[in-house]
Motif scaffolding. Structure first.
Motif, PDB file in Angstrom:
ATOM      1  N   ARG A 137      -0.603  -0.443   7.717  1.00 35.61           N
ATOM      2  CA  ARG A 137       0.111  -0.985   6.550  1.00 35.61           C
ATOM      3  C   ARG A 137       1.000  -2.156   6.951  1.00 35.61           C
ATOM      4  NH1 ARG A 137       2.108   4.521   3.314  1.00 35.61           N
ATOM      5  NH2 ARG A 137       0.210   4.768   2.038  1.00 35.61           N
ATOM      6  N   ALA A 138       1.704  -2.026   8.072  1.00 36.98           N
ATOM      7  CA  ALA A 138       2.590  -3.103   8.519  1.00 36.98           C
ATOM      8  C   ALA A 138       1.782  -4.350   8.882  1.00 36.98           C
ATOM      9  CB  ALA A 138       3.418  -2.637   9.712  1.00 36.98           C
ATOM     10  N   ALA A 139       0.662  -4.159   9.566  1.00 36.65           N
ATOM     11  CA  ALA A 139      -0.178  -5.295   9.950  1.00 36.65           C
ATOM     12  C   ALA A 139      -0.742  -5.994   8.712  1.00 36.65           C
ATOM     13  CB  ALA A 139      -1.313  -4.824  10.859  1.00 36.65           C
ATOM     14  N   GLU A 140      -1.192  -5.207   7.744  1.00 33.13           N
ATOM     15  CA  GLU A 140      -1.737  -5.784   6.513  1.00 33.13           C
ATOM     16  C   GLU A 140      -0.651  -6.500   5.716  1.00 33.13           C
ATOM     17  OE1 GLU A 140      -4.158  -4.404   2.469  1.00 33.13           O
ATOM     18  OE2 GLU A 140      -3.768  -2.967   4.067  1.00 33.13           O
ATOM     19  N   ASP A 181       0.832  -1.201   0.000  1.00 34.45           N
ATOM     20  CA  ASP A 181       0.000   0.000   0.000  1.00 34.45           C
ATOM     21  C   ASP A 181       0.869   1.255   0.000  1.00 34.45           C
ATOM     22  OD1 ASP A 181      -2.557   1.376   0.173  1.00 34.45           O
ATOM     23  OD2 ASP A 181      -1.939   1.917   2.201  1.00 34.45           O
ATOM     24  N   GLY A 182       2.078   1.156   0.561  1.00 33.83           N
ATOM     25  CA  GLY A 182       2.988   2.297   0.618  1.00 33.83           C
ATOM     26  C   GLY A 182       4.422   1.826   0.641  1.00 33.83           C
ATOM     27  N   ILE A 233       7.493   3.303  10.731  1.00 32.49           N
ATOM     28  CA  ILE A 233       7.239   2.293  11.773  1.00 32.49           C
ATOM     29  C   ILE A 233       8.360   1.270  11.633  1.00 32.49           C
ATOM     30  CG2 ILE A 233       5.574   0.683  12.745  1.00 32.49           C
ATOM     31  CD1 ILE A 233       4.515   3.561  12.543  1.00 32.49           C
ATOM     32  N   THR A 234       9.356   1.361  12.503  1.00 27.92           N
ATOM     33  CA  THR A 234      10.550   0.520  12.394  1.00 27.92           C
ATOM     34  C   THR A 234      10.536  -0.561  13.465  1.00 27.92           C
ATOM     35  OG1 THR A 234      11.818   2.406  11.553  1.00 27.92           O
ATOM     36  CG2 THR A 234      13.074   0.522  12.368  1.00 27.92           C
TER      37      THR A 234
END
Length: 433
Positions: A376-379, A313-314, A409-410
């Motif tokens: 985004r990270a979870a998806e 997504d990004g 988000i690192t």
């Protein structure tokens, strides 16, 4: 389509609008190289009304084999500043000189022409004149600004006096080394000099690097924070909230870690991806809190590689190891041994193996940008947001790219997650795992 090339030289620019319907440069082959001479970003385009996006980025490049749903891995091999000096500072828009957005839709206060051509007459903040009626047409002025000259060694810059700033202003394109195909007015023309004798370390990076959005979008607004200004706007580039989320690619990040040695993994939303770059900065801390930093010309060497069916997504950033938060650095051999001793003590059969990853999030403010990055990270990994929150808290950090609304988000991502998402090869190659 012509045969893909191994190396593509790029020295042409867009009019400020990333338009997927316009022809791209290239193609460059999967695994090929892009070498670009980039133009300065914010301030020069901001005082050049015919540029409709607030920046002057390179024309997008078609990458062979990249289709919507894929991703393009962009390795930044080198970044070199070519400007001898630049000017920057905090801005204030000038009312009556734009339609809704001074970055996008400049209107001459004299003759009413939209996106007017301009001429430079003299120096100072009244030097940008409408070519049609000679009105002072700049949509922005400085509230506090500086002119900064750079060391020939590329390590430091120093803000200069009024006399020096005016000398630089009279030969702006030379001192900024503006590329020959750039149409922007050099911002050093304004000769700001509120700060004198300040020494600043140089560490250049790209404020703009990414793929073309799937609808026409002003380049500086290709992210969730500045993009929010397009929602319901009174000009040609207005969007809805849903359209912004669907089409943007977050190429305008202003993340200082997007520098030489880093890798950026970009979502593909149009055939060929459309890699573009620009807005090189000589230096910046987290946040770009003044709204702008030292915009410069420079030479960039990128290498691109396609990942099929990534469905990002990004963007995802793989920073240099030295740029990672302490908690997100890969573990040393001694740390692994100590962890194994704890595992043995508590009968833990297997330790998780992991590598760092930085997921970019953007939104109209930092809270929304953080939510976007976590989602985004979870998806990406098919897990819950609370799991990502926990991992980020104990094995990573949240860093500000640009205030008001770009973050990373690192965290240390399990290798099994990276393999499932199709990212393991790119991440393991970057960190030499």
């Amino acid at each position: 389509m012509q045969k893909a090339t191994d190396t593509l030289l790029v020295n042409t620019f867009i009019d400020g609008v990333l338009d997927p319907q316009k022809e791209m440069l290239g193609p460059v082959r999967d695994g090929g190289h892009i070498i670009a001479n980039t133009a300065p970003g914010c301030w020069g385009p901001m005082i050049t009304p015919c540029i409709r996006g607030g920046h002057e980025v390179t024309k997008p490049v078609y990458v062979e084999g990249a289709e919507p749903g894929d991703a393009i891995v962009v390795k930044i091999h080198s970044i070199r500043v070519t400007s001898l000096a630049t000017a920057s500072g905090n801005d204030a828009p000038v009312e009556g000189r734009f339609l809704g957005d001074p970055f996008v839709a400049v209107k001459c206060p004299g003759c009413g022409t939209m996106y007017p051509d301009t001429v430079i007459k003299g120096i100072g903040q009244e030097a940008i004149r409408c070519a049609n009626c000679d009105a002072d047409v700049t949509p922005f002025v400085f509230t506090n600004g500086y002119t900064i000259g750079f060391s020939e060694h590329g390590d430091v810059g120093v803000t200069v006096s009024k006399e020096a700033a005016e000398t630089i202003a009279h030969d702006g394109r030379h001192y900024m080394q503006t590329p020959e195909n750039s149409v922007q007015n050099p911002i050093v023309t304004f000769a700001p000099h509120d700060l004198v004798g300040v020494v600043a370390r140089m560490r250049p990076f790209l404020g703009q690097l990414g793929t073309t959005p799937s609808r026409p979008m002003p380049d500086s607004h290709n992210a969730g924070d500045f993009g929010s200004f397009l929602v319901g706007a009174p000009h040609d580039y207005k969007v809805t909230e849903d359209e912004l989320k669907e089409h943007r690619t977050d190429g305008h990040m202003d993340i200082s870690r997007v520098r030489a040695g880093a890798t950026l993994i970009c979502p593909v939303k149009v055939p060929g991806g459309g890699i573009y770059l620009g807005d090189m900065h000589a230096m910046q801390g987290d946040g770009e809190i003044a709204g702008h930093t030292a915009d410069v010309s420079g030479i960039v060497h990128l290498q691109v590689h396609v990942i099929k069916n990534a469905n990002l997504d990004g963007p995802i950033l793989l920073p240099n190891e030295e740029d990672l938060p302490y908690t997100a650095k890969p573990f040393t051999e001694q740390e692994r041994k100590n962890a194994e001793a704890i595992a043995k003590q508590w009968n833990i059969e297997k330790l998780e193996e992991s590598l760092p990853i930085s997921v970019v999030g953007s939104g109209s403010n930092l809270n929304l940008a953080t939510e976007n990055g976590l989602e985004r990270a979870a998806e990406l990994f098919g897990v819950t947001v609370p799991e990502i929150m926990n991992r980020t808290t104990i094995t990573g950090s949240i860093e500000i790219g640009r205030h008001p609304g770009v973050v990373t988000i690192t965290f240390l991502a399990p290798i099994e997650y990276l393999k499932k998402a199709g990212l393991f090869d790119a991440v393991s190659t970057h960190y030499r795992y």
